[in-house]
Design an enzyme around this catalytic site. Structure first.
Site, PDB file in Angstrom:
ATOM      1  N   ASN A  94       0.850  -1.190   0.000  1.00  0.00           N
ATOM      2  CA  ASN A  94       0.000   0.000   0.000  1.00  0.00           C
ATOM      3  C   ASN A  94       0.885   1.240   0.000  1.00  0.00           C
ATOM      4  OD1 ASN A  94      -2.555  -1.289   0.058  1.00  0.00           O
ATOM      5  ND2 ASN A  94      -2.203  -1.807   2.202  1.00  0.00           N
ATOM      6  N   GLU A 102      -1.542   2.275   6.259  1.00  0.00           N
ATOM      7  CA  GLU A 102      -1.695   2.654   7.677  1.00  0.00           C
ATOM      8  C   GLU A 102      -0.358   3.007   8.311  1.00  0.00           C
ATOM      9  OE1 GLU A 102      -3.518  -0.515   9.883  1.00  0.00           O
ATOM     10  OE2 GLU A 102      -5.236  -0.592   8.526  1.00  0.00           O
ATOM     11  N   HIS A 107       6.648  -1.228   3.413  1.00  0.00           N
ATOM     12  CA  HIS A 107       6.541  -2.660   3.715  1.00  0.00           C
ATOM     13  C   HIS A 107       5.771  -3.341   2.597  1.00  0.00           C
ATOM     14  CE1 HIS A 107       3.013  -0.642   5.436  1.00  0.00           C
ATOM     15  NE2 HIS A 107       2.331  -1.748   5.182  1.00  0.00           N
TER      16      HIS A 107
HETATM   17  P1  5GP Z   1      -0.751  -1.099   5.607  1.00  0.00           P
HETATM   18  O1  5GP Z   1      -2.200  -0.752   5.597  1.00  0.00           O
HETATM   19  O2  5GP Z   1       0.082   0.040   6.150  1.00  0.00           O
HETATM   20  O3  5GP Z   1      -0.266  -1.622   4.294  1.00  0.00           O
HETATM   21  O4  5GP Z   1      -0.602  -2.323   6.594  1.00  0.00           O
HETATM   22  C1  5GP Z   1      -0.156  -2.234   7.899  1.00  0.00           C
HETATM   23  C2  5GP Z   1      -0.223  -3.616   8.513  1.00  0.00           C
HETATM   24  O5  5GP Z   1       0.494  -3.594   9.726  1.00  0.00           O
HETATM   25  C3  5GP Z   1      -1.635  -4.100   8.843  1.00  0.00           C
HETATM   26  O6  5GP Z   1      -1.904  -5.308   8.141  1.00  0.00           O
HETATM   27  C4  5GP Z   1      -1.620  -4.303  10.360  1.00  0.00           C
HETATM   28  O7  5GP Z   1      -2.335  -5.435  10.772  1.00  0.00           O
HETATM   29  C5  5GP Z   1      -0.139  -4.434  10.656  1.00  0.00           C
HETATM   30  N1  5GP Z   1       0.258  -3.954  11.972  1.00  0.00           N
HETATM   31  C6  5GP Z   1      -0.114  -2.777  12.548  1.00  0.00           C
HETATM   32  N2  5GP Z   1       0.443  -2.660  13.767  1.00  0.00           N
HETATM   33  C7  5GP Z   1       1.176  -3.788  13.961  1.00  0.00           C
HETATM   34  C8  5GP Z   1       1.999  -4.247  15.038  1.00  0.00           C
HETATM   35  O8  5GP Z   1       2.172  -3.607  16.075  1.00  0.00           O
HETATM   36  N3  5GP Z   1       2.609  -5.450  14.871  1.00  0.00           N
HETATM   37  C9  5GP Z   1       2.471  -6.191  13.736  1.00  0.00           C
HETATM   38  N4  5GP Z   1       3.116  -7.359  13.681  1.00  0.00           N
HETATM   39  N5  5GP Z   1       1.707  -5.795  12.698  1.00  0.00           N
HETATM   40  C10 5GP Z   1       1.068  -4.604  12.815  1.00  0.00           C
END
Ligand code: 5GP
Length: 125
Positions: A94, A102, A107
């Site tokens: 994303n 988020e 990543h």
């Molecule tokens: P994005 O929407 O930024 O591509 O995805 C962020 C991801 O990070 C989400 O799938 C969420 O579940 C994961 N995530 C958020 N906070 C944490 C955390 O503290 N530990 C881990 N292992 N994953 C997290």
């Protein structure tokens, strides 16, 4: 190399510094892989560079070739070691507001372990 836009207190930066626990998958010189805290598939692994990059474009335009190669080689190693390559899997990154990113640290999501279905729901088109 600095990036004024980067928030050094984002959750993945804190995981990389060991301030927040994460379930490690594996790591390399420039990259770290851990399980997503809220898995969207039976296998849901996040891979991040250790460096301070906000998203894919930031990483690809500013990281060294060594960091970029290290990152994608680790992704490939994980896909082999977790049997993802055999049945297939999905990589998602994303990038920015429309994507719903988020965590503002670059990543990728590695998703697999079952047939994943369509990429997006029809209502998204
Ligand atoms: P994005 O929407 O930024 O591509 O995805 C962020 C991801 O990070 C989400 O799938 C969420 O579940 C994961 N995530 C958020 N906070 C944490 C955390 O503290 N530990 C881990 N292992 N994953 C997290």
């Amino acid at each position: 190399m600095s990036n004024a836009q980067y928030d050094p207190n984002n959750v993945f930066a804190r995981i990389l510094r060991g301030e927040i626990p994460a379930e490690r998958v594996c790591d390399s010189k420039h990259s770290f892989a851990f399980y997503d805290i809220s898995p969207a598939a039976p296998v849901h692994i996040l891979v991040v560079p250790r460096g301070a990059y906000t998203d894919f474009h930031d990483f690809t335009s500013r990281a060294s070739n060594d960091e970029i190669l290290d990152f994608w080689k680790l992704v490939d190693k994980i896909s082999a070691e977790h049997s993802l390559i055999h049945h297939g899997f999905r990589i998602i990154s994303n990038i920015g507001p429309d994507s719903g990113q988020e965590v503002p640290h670059f990543h990728i999501h590695m998703l697999g372990g079952k047939a994943l279905g369509p990429l997006l729901s029809p209502s998204n088109t």
